[in-house]
Structure formats: structure tokens, C-alpha cells
Design a protein around this motif. Structure first.
Motif, PDB file in Angstrom:
ATOM      1  N   TRP A  28      27.381 -18.013 -19.064  1.00  0.00           N
ATOM      2  CA  TRP A  28      26.870 -17.065 -20.047  1.00  0.00           C
ATOM      3  C   TRP A  28      25.357 -16.959 -19.977  1.00  0.00           C
ATOM      4  CZ3 TRP A  28      30.389 -19.479 -24.268  1.00  0.00           C
ATOM      5  CH2 TRP A  28      31.702 -19.040 -24.066  1.00  0.00           C
ATOM      6  N   THR A  49      28.610 -13.339 -34.873  1.00  0.00           N
ATOM      7  CA  THR A  49      30.062 -13.314 -34.685  1.00  0.00           C
ATOM      8  C   THR A  49      30.789 -13.536 -36.008  1.00  0.00           C
ATOM      9  OG1 THR A  49      29.815 -14.102 -32.407  1.00  0.00           O
ATOM     10  CG2 THR A  49      31.970 -14.375 -33.421  1.00  0.00           C
ATOM     11  N   LEU A 110      25.758  -7.513 -29.745  1.00  0.00           N
ATOM     12  CA  LEU A 110      26.948  -8.344 -29.548  1.00  0.00           C
ATOM     13  C   LEU A 110      27.820  -7.786 -28.431  1.00  0.00           C
ATOM     14  CD1 LEU A 110      28.441  -9.458 -32.999  1.00  0.00           C
ATOM     15  CD2 LEU A 110      27.554 -10.889 -31.163  1.00  0.00           C
ATOM     16  N   GLU A 111      28.048  -6.496 -28.454  1.00  0.00           N
ATOM     17  CA  GLU A 111      28.887  -5.866 -27.428  1.00  0.00           C
ATOM     18  C   GLU A 111      28.291  -6.060 -26.039  1.00  0.00           C
ATOM     19  OE1 GLU A 111      31.974  -4.148 -25.578  1.00  0.00           O
ATOM     20  OE2 GLU A 111      31.895  -4.707 -27.691  1.00  0.00           O
ATOM     21  N   ARG A 114      28.698  -9.686 -24.964  1.00  0.00           N
ATOM     22  CA  ARG A 114      30.103  -9.959 -24.635  1.00  0.00           C
ATOM     23  C   ARG A 114      30.474  -9.359 -23.288  1.00  0.00           C
ATOM     24  NH1 ARG A 114      31.806  -9.074 -30.698  1.00  0.00           N
ATOM     25  NH2 ARG A 114      31.863 -11.247 -31.360  1.00  0.00           N
ATOM     26  N   THR A 115      29.980  -8.181 -23.011  1.00  0.00           N
ATOM     27  CA  THR A 115      30.251  -7.543 -21.721  1.00  0.00           C
ATOM     28  C   THR A 115      29.690  -8.397 -20.581  1.00  0.00           C
ATOM     29  OG1 THR A 115      30.269  -5.353 -22.713  1.00  0.00           O
ATOM     30  CG2 THR A 115      29.863  -5.459 -20.332  1.00  0.00           C
ATOM     31  N   ARG A 117      29.054 -11.621 -20.666  1.00  0.00           N
ATOM     32  CA  ARG A 117      29.826 -12.864 -20.612  1.00  0.00           C
ATOM     33  C   ARG A 117      31.163 -12.648 -19.914  1.00  0.00           C
ATOM     34  NH1 ARG A 117      29.420 -16.286 -26.193  1.00  0.00           N
ATOM     35  NH2 ARG A 117      27.420 -17.217 -25.740  1.00  0.00           N
ATOM     36  N   VAL A 118      31.818 -11.546 -20.256  1.00  0.00           N
ATOM     37  CA  VAL A 118      33.119 -11.251 -19.658  1.00  0.00           C
ATOM     38  C   VAL A 118      32.980 -11.100 -18.144  1.00  0.00           C
ATOM     39  CG1 VAL A 118      34.915  -9.472 -19.464  1.00  0.00           C
ATOM     40  CG2 VAL A 118      34.208 -10.295 -21.709  1.00  0.00           C
ATOM     41  N   PRO A 163      37.381  -8.230 -26.523  1.00  0.00           N
ATOM     42  CA  PRO A 163      36.341  -9.174 -26.888  1.00  0.00           C
ATOM     43  C   PRO A 163      35.867  -9.048 -28.332  1.00  0.00           C
ATOM     44  CG  PRO A 163      35.492  -7.491 -25.386  1.00  0.00           C
ATOM     45  CD  PRO A 163      36.981  -7.308 -25.494  1.00  0.00           C
TER      46      PRO A 163
END
Length: 168
Positions: A28, A49, A110-111, A114-115, A117-118, A163
Motif C-alpha cells: 500500500w 473509513t 478514499l476512493e 483504495r484504487t 491499494r487494489v 472496495p
């Protein structure tokens, strides 16, 4: 002769989960380095979160979910608000409290994280056989539900959810 612990005891699985968590932090971190928004400290990511999951939350409830002292939560919220990631609104239930809500910018940040991280995790998962992926997905969904219940987050985990429903 001392008895050995079973290979799937909570203690051994907890150690394995912590080792994986360390590796995830590295992955991450690599993703965050590529972000144009810059890094988001783990404490801020966790707070965002929880606020997102709860829709709106007061500082006391946020502190309980994070396991943090009121003074630390207040400073954390000050930083999040100054960065435009949360909004403090008058509480609809108590004049002595404020509700914390995710701002549009906070939701976008956040989005984005998360993208990133994914993408990092997906690169690792692509090397795993499909049957192992299925087993991992099932275990993660069960862990997510148990962890959410343990820290007081509402909602149930669903392995097919995206996510936005992930705890962290």
C-alpha cells in the motif's frame, strides 16, 4: 514434552495475519507513493473509513471504533477538517455534540487510495491459483465480518462487494 499448538489455532493465524499485514503495508505504501494526492497517514485512513461506514458519527464513537483517547481523536479530526476530508456538522440529536461526515473530497481521496491499494494487491493475487483465491476470498469475508462486529461497525461483509464496503 510440551504440546504444540495446532497450525490453525487463533494464535498462529493471528501471527500469520500480522505478517501479511506488514506486507500489505509495504504494498500500500508503494501505491500511495504513486498518488498525486500524496500519502494519507494510516490513522487518517482508518478514521475516514469509520466515518464513511457510519455515514455520520460523533467524536466519542469514532474514538471508540479507533481505540483512541478523546484528545487524540479531536486533533485527528482537526487535521482531517483542515485538509477538507471531513465536515463537522451540528448534531441532530444533541446540541452538545457535532457529527462528523465525509466530505466529497474525503470520499474522492478514499476512493483513489483504495484504487491504488487494489492495484498493488491485485498484482500479487494474479500469481495465485484460482482455488487458492476462492479460499482466501471466503476467509477474508468472514474475517471482515468478525472484525467489523468486534470494533462495532454495522453492516455485514460480502465477498462480492467492492472496495467501498471494505473496513480498511
Amino acid at each position: 514434552m510440551p504440546r504444540s499448538r495446532p497450525s490453525h489455532s487463533p494464535e498462529r493465524v493471528a501471527h500469520a495475519a500480522c505478517s501479511v499485514s506488514d506486507l500489505l503495508e509495504v504494498l500500500w505504501g508503494r501505491g500511495q507513493e504513486a498518488s498525486p494526492a500524496g500519502p494519507l497517514p494510516p490513522s487518517q485512513f482508518r478514521a475516514l473509513t469509520v466515518i464513511e461506514e457510519q455515514k455520520k458519527v460523533n467524536q466519542r464513537t469514532l474514538g471508540e471504533a479507533l481505540g483512541s483517547r478523546p484528545s487524540a481523536v479531536s486533533r485527528l479530526c482537526d487535521r482531517l477538517e483542515a485538509a477538507g476530508l471531513i465536515e463537522r456538522l451540528p448534531s441532530t440529536t444533541s446540541r452538545r455534540e457535532v457529527d462528523l461526515c465525509l466530505s466529497r473530497r474525503g470520499a474522492a481521496v478514499l476512493e483513489k487510495f483504495r484504487t491504488l491499494r487494489v492495484r498493488e494487491v491485485e498484482a500479487v493475487l494474479e500469481a495465485m491459483p484460482p482455488d487458492h483465491l476462492a479460499t482466501l476470498a471466503e476467509g477474508l469475508a468472514l474475517f471482515q465480518a468478525a472484525a467489523g462486529e468486534h470494533i462495532g461497525l454495522r453492516g455485514e461483509a460480502n465477498a462480492d462487494d467492492g472496495p467501498a464496503t471494505a473496513i480498511a
